[in-house]
Design a protein around this motif. Structure first.
Motif, short mmCIF file in Angstrom:
data_model
loop_
_atom_site.label_atom_id
_atom_site.label_comp_id
_atom_site.label_asym_id
_atom_site.label_seq_id
_atom_site.Cartn_x
_atom_site.Cartn_y
_atom_site.Cartn_z
N THR A 206 22.00 24.06 -42.96
CA THR A 206 21.75 25.30 -43.59
C THR A 206 20.89 26.06 -42.43
OG1 THR A 206 19.85 26.12 -45.37
CG2 THR A 206 19.41 24.11 -44.15
N GLU A 207 21.24 27.27 -42.60
CA GLU A 207 20.92 28.39 -41.76
C GLU A 207 20.38 29.68 -42.67
OE1 GLU A 207 23.12 29.78 -38.57
OE2 GLU A 207 23.44 27.61 -37.92
N GLY A 208 19.04 29.71 -42.93
CA GLY A 208 18.71 30.86 -43.84
C GLY A 208 19.09 30.48 -45.33
N THR A 209 20.05 31.41 -45.89
CA THR A 209 20.26 31.16 -47.27
C THR A 209 21.63 30.64 -47.18
OG1 THR A 209 21.04 33.30 -47.35
CG2 THR A 209 18.68 33.02 -48.12
N THR A 210 22.34 30.24 -46.05
CA THR A 210 23.74 30.01 -46.20
C THR A 210 23.80 28.42 -45.83
OG1 THR A 210 24.53 31.99 -45.36
CG2 THR A 210 25.85 30.21 -45.23
N VAL A 211 24.54 27.67 -46.68
CA VAL A 211 24.59 26.31 -46.46
C VAL A 211 26.11 25.65 -46.18
CG1 VAL A 211 24.33 23.96 -47.20
CG2 VAL A 211 22.62 25.60 -47.81
N GLY A 212 26.50 25.17 -45.14
CA GLY A 212 27.84 24.58 -45.00
C GLY A 212 28.10 24.55 -43.73
N PRO A 213 29.47 24.21 -43.11
CA PRO A 213 30.65 24.18 -43.99
C PRO A 213 30.85 22.94 -44.82
CG PRO A 213 31.39 23.71 -41.69
CD PRO A 213 29.78 23.88 -41.70
N PHE A 214 31.40 23.01 -45.81
CA PHE A 214 31.92 21.90 -46.55
C PHE A 214 33.59 22.00 -46.53
CE2 PHE A 214 27.77 23.04 -48.49
CZ PHE A 214 27.21 21.91 -48.34
N THR A 215 34.27 20.77 -46.63
CA THR A 215 35.61 20.93 -46.59
C THR A 215 36.11 19.95 -47.69
OG1 THR A 215 35.64 20.90 -44.09
CG2 THR A 215 37.51 20.05 -45.22
N VAL A 216 37.18 20.66 -48.41
CA VAL A 216 37.59 20.25 -49.54
C VAL A 216 38.93 19.30 -49.26
CG1 VAL A 216 38.93 20.63 -51.80
CG2 VAL A 216 36.93 22.23 -50.97
N SER A 217 38.84 17.85 -50.10
CA SER A 217 39.91 17.02 -49.81
C SER A 217 40.31 16.75 -51.44
CB SER A 217 39.56 15.67 -49.26
OG SER A 217 40.80 14.91 -49.26
N THR A 218 41.72 17.25 -51.73
CA THR A 218 41.95 16.95 -53.20
C THR A 218 43.58 16.92 -53.46
OG1 THR A 218 41.68 17.96 -55.39
CG2 THR A 218 42.10 19.39 -53.79
N ASN A 219 43.85 16.12 -54.65
CA ASN A 219 45.33 16.28 -54.75
C ASN A 219 45.49 16.99 -56.12
OD1 ASN A 219 44.22 14.56 -56.63
ND2 ASN A 219 45.52 13.02 -56.21
N LEU A 220 44.60 17.79 -56.48
CA LEU A 220 44.80 18.80 -57.48
C LEU A 220 45.66 19.83 -57.13
CD1 LEU A 220 41.01 18.90 -58.90
CD2 LEU A 220 42.92 17.68 -60.03
N TYR A 251 31.24 27.71 -47.95
CA TYR A 251 29.86 27.89 -47.62
C TYR A 251 29.34 28.33 -48.91
CZ TYR A 251 30.65 27.66 -42.45
OH TYR A 251 31.35 27.49 -41.26
N VAL A 252 27.91 27.93 -49.05
CA VAL A 252 27.18 28.26 -50.30
C VAL A 252 26.13 29.00 -49.72
CG1 VAL A 252 25.94 27.64 -52.22
CG2 VAL A 252 27.64 26.24 -51.65
N GLU A 253 26.18 30.33 -50.17
CA GLU A 253 25.20 31.24 -49.83
C GLU A 253 24.31 31.45 -51.14
OE1 GLU A 253 26.10 36.00 -49.06
OE2 GLU A 253 26.19 34.93 -47.02
N PHE A 254 22.90 31.07 -50.83
CA PHE A 254 21.98 31.17 -51.93
C PHE A 254 21.31 32.67 -51.91
CE2 PHE A 254 22.34 26.69 -51.34
CZ PHE A 254 22.09 26.18 -52.72
N ALA A 255 20.99 32.97 -53.27
CA ALA A 255 20.33 34.35 -53.10
C ALA A 255 18.69 34.29 -52.28
CB ALA A 255 20.16 34.82 -54.76
N GLU A 256 18.22 33.13 -52.64
CA GLU A 256 16.96 32.98 -51.97
C GLU A 256 16.74 31.51 -50.89
OE1 GLU A 256 14.04 33.04 -54.94
OE2 GLU A 256 14.42 35.01 -55.35
N GLU A 257 15.85 31.43 -50.14
CA GLU A 257 15.68 30.44 -49.32
C GLU A 257 15.07 29.39 -50.04
OE1 GLU A 257 14.69 30.26 -45.18
OE2 GLU A 257 15.49 32.60 -44.93
N GLN A 258 15.72 28.49 -50.89
CA GLN A 258 14.73 27.58 -51.92
C GLN A 258 15.73 26.39 -52.27
OE1 GLN A 258 13.25 29.98 -54.86
NE2 GLN A 258 15.10 30.10 -55.99
N SER A 259 15.30 25.57 -52.78
CA SER A 259 16.04 24.45 -53.50
C SER A 259 16.98 25.15 -54.66
CB SER A 259 15.38 23.42 -53.92
OG SER A 259 14.71 22.61 -53.04
#
Length: 367
Positions: A206-220, A251-259
Motif C-alpha cells: 500500500t502506498e498512500g491510498t493505492t493498494v496492489g498489485p493483485f493478480t487474477v486467476s480464474t476459469n470464468l 489495484y484498489v485506489e481508496f478515496a482516503e488513507e484508511q481501512s
C-alpha cells in the motif's frame, strides 16, 4: 511521517454451487440443501446407425442430455457393455468416480469429433464428403464415426470392414471418420469440475491510498462490474478497470488513507462447462445405479449474478521501515469460489455466485 502497512482479512466466507442444471442447485441452496452434486436431467434418443463389430454390433444411437430447462446437449456412451438407463436422471461425477479408462484420449476425440453442430466440417476434415450416405443424415454419420472411435478407446472394440448397416458409402464414411479421430487426437486432461476465482496478493503493498498489485486467476469466461463506493479499481497506469480476466493485474485506489471494505457487484458472470464432463444414472434418491456412463461432447455456458468483496485493514508503520508488504500469515491470502458452502481460507477476496439467467453457448446456440 507514517506509512501504511497492509493486512488482509476475509470479508465473506460463502460459496454457492455453479450448477450445470442451475435450477436444482439453486433450489437446493435456497432450501439449505446439498449443492455439491450437479444434477442433469432426462436422456433424449434419436435413431442412429448400427455398427458392425468383431465382438458385438451396437447401434450408435444419437443421445443428448438435458442440462437444465430443456437444454439438451450431445453426449456419448463410454461403456459398450453396459445398458443405457434412458428413464433415469443423470448426475455429474468427476473422472475419478468413472470406471472407464482412456478418458483423456476420449476427450481428445471429442475435441475433434462431432459435437452436435459440426457434422459437415468433420466429414470434410476426414475426407469423405463425396461419399453416398444413402439416406442417412450427415449428423448420424458423424455421430456414428465419433462413437465408434470412443468405443475403440474405452472398450477395445474393433469395427468390421463391413462397418455399418448401410452400403459402401456409409461404411467408408463411418470407418474413415473413426480412424481420422483416432489418428488426429491427443490426450486432454479432465476439465475443471467447478469454477474458480483466485486473487494473488503476494506482491501487494500500500502506498498512500493505492493498494496492489493483485493478480487474477480464474476459469470464468467473463466478470464485469461497476466501480464500488469509496474506491476505484484501476490498472497499472491508473486507468479504471471494469472487468476481470485470467492473468489480469489490478489495484484498489481508496478515496482516503484508511481501512476499508470494497464490494464489487457485477451485472453477470459467465462460466462455460467444457466438453468432457461425465454423468452417471441415479435413482429417485440420487444414489448411483449401474448403467451406461455418458460424456458431454458440447460446451455449455451459463450466466450468473455475482458479488466479489474485498476487505483491507491498513495499519500504520514507522516511515523508516522497508517498503511495506503483506505480512506472512502462514496461509495463502487467496480464496476460491467453489462448489457448495463451507469455510474458506483467510484472505482478501471472496466470490459469491448466484444463478442469474442462461446465456447462449459459445458455439452459437440461441437456446
Amino acid at each position: 511521517m507514517m506509512t501504511k502497512a497492509l493486512k488482509g482479512t476475509l470479508a465473506a466466507a460463502a460459496g454457492i454451487a455453479v450448477s450445470l442444471s442451475g435450477v436444482a442447485a439453486a433450489q437446493a441452496q435456497d432450501e439449505g440443501g446439498d449443492v455439491g452434486t450437479l444434477a442433469a436431467g432426462d436422456v433424449s434418443l434419436e435413431e442412429g446407425i448400427r455398427l458392425n463389430g468383431q465382438s458385438q454390433s451396437p447401434e450408435a444411437t444419437m443421445i443428448s442430455l438435458d442440462l437444465g430447462e430443456g437444454d439438451f446437449r450431445t453426449v456419448y456412451c463410454i461403456q459398450i457393455e453396459v445398458g443405457l438407463l434412458e428413464d433415469n436422471h443423470h448426475e455429474e461425477r468427476p473422472w475419478e468416480d468413472i470406471p472407464v479408462e482412456q478418458l483423456p484420449l476420449v476427450l481428445g476425440v471429442l475435441v475433434n469429433g462431432y459435437n452436435g453442430t459440426n457434422a459437415a466440417d468433420l466429414i470434410e476434415a476426414a475426407g469423405v464428403s463425396g461419399e453416398d450416405l444413402e439416406g442417412f443424415s450427415a449428423d448420424q454419420v458423424a455421430y456414428a464415426g465419433t462413437q465408434a472411435a470412443i468405443w475403440s478407446l474405452t472398450d477395445g472394440w474393433v469395427i468390421e470392414a463391413d462397418s455399418t448397416e448401410g452400403g459402401a458409402g456409409v461404411d467408408t464414411a463411418v470407418s474413415t471418420i473413426q480412424q481420422y479421430l483416432i489418428d488426429s487426437s491427443e490426450p486432454v486432461d479432465e476439465p475443471d469440475f467447478e469454477p474458480y476465482f483466485e486473487v494473488d496478493d503476494s506482491e501487494a503493498t500500500t502506498e498512500g491510498t493505492t493498494v496492489g498489485p493483485f493478480t487474477v486467476s480464474t476459469n470464468l469466461d467473463a466478470l464485469t462490474f461497476g466501480q464500488p463506493e469509496g474506491a476505484t479499481i484501476v490498472d497499472e497506469n491508473g486507468d479504471e478497470v471494469t472487468s476481470f480476466e485470467d492473468g489480469q493485474s489490478f489495484y484498489v485506489e481508496f478515496a482516503e488513507e484508511q481501512s476499508g471494505t470494497v464490494s464489487l457487484v457485477t451485472d453477470s458472470v459467465t462460466w462455460t462447462t467444457p466438453a468432457g464432463r461425465t454423468f452417471v444414472p441415479v435413482d429417485a434418491d440420487g444414489a448411483d445405479v449401474e448403467g451406461q456412463r455418458l460424456i458431454l461432447a458440447e460446451s455449455h455456458t451459463e450466466e450468473y449474478a455475482a458479488e466479489v468483496e474485498f476487505e483491507f485493514v491498513v495499519e500504520e508503520a514507522p516511515s523508516e521501515s522497508p517498503k511495506p508488504e503483506l505480512p506472512v500469515t502462514g496461509s495463502s491470502l487467496t480464496t476460491v469460489a467453489s462448489i457448495g458452502g463451507g469455510v474458506l481460507l483467510a484472505g482478501v477476496v471472496a466470490l459469491v455466485l448466484m444463478r442469474r439467467r442462461r446465456a447462449a453457448s459459445n458455439w452459437g446456440s440461441e437456446a
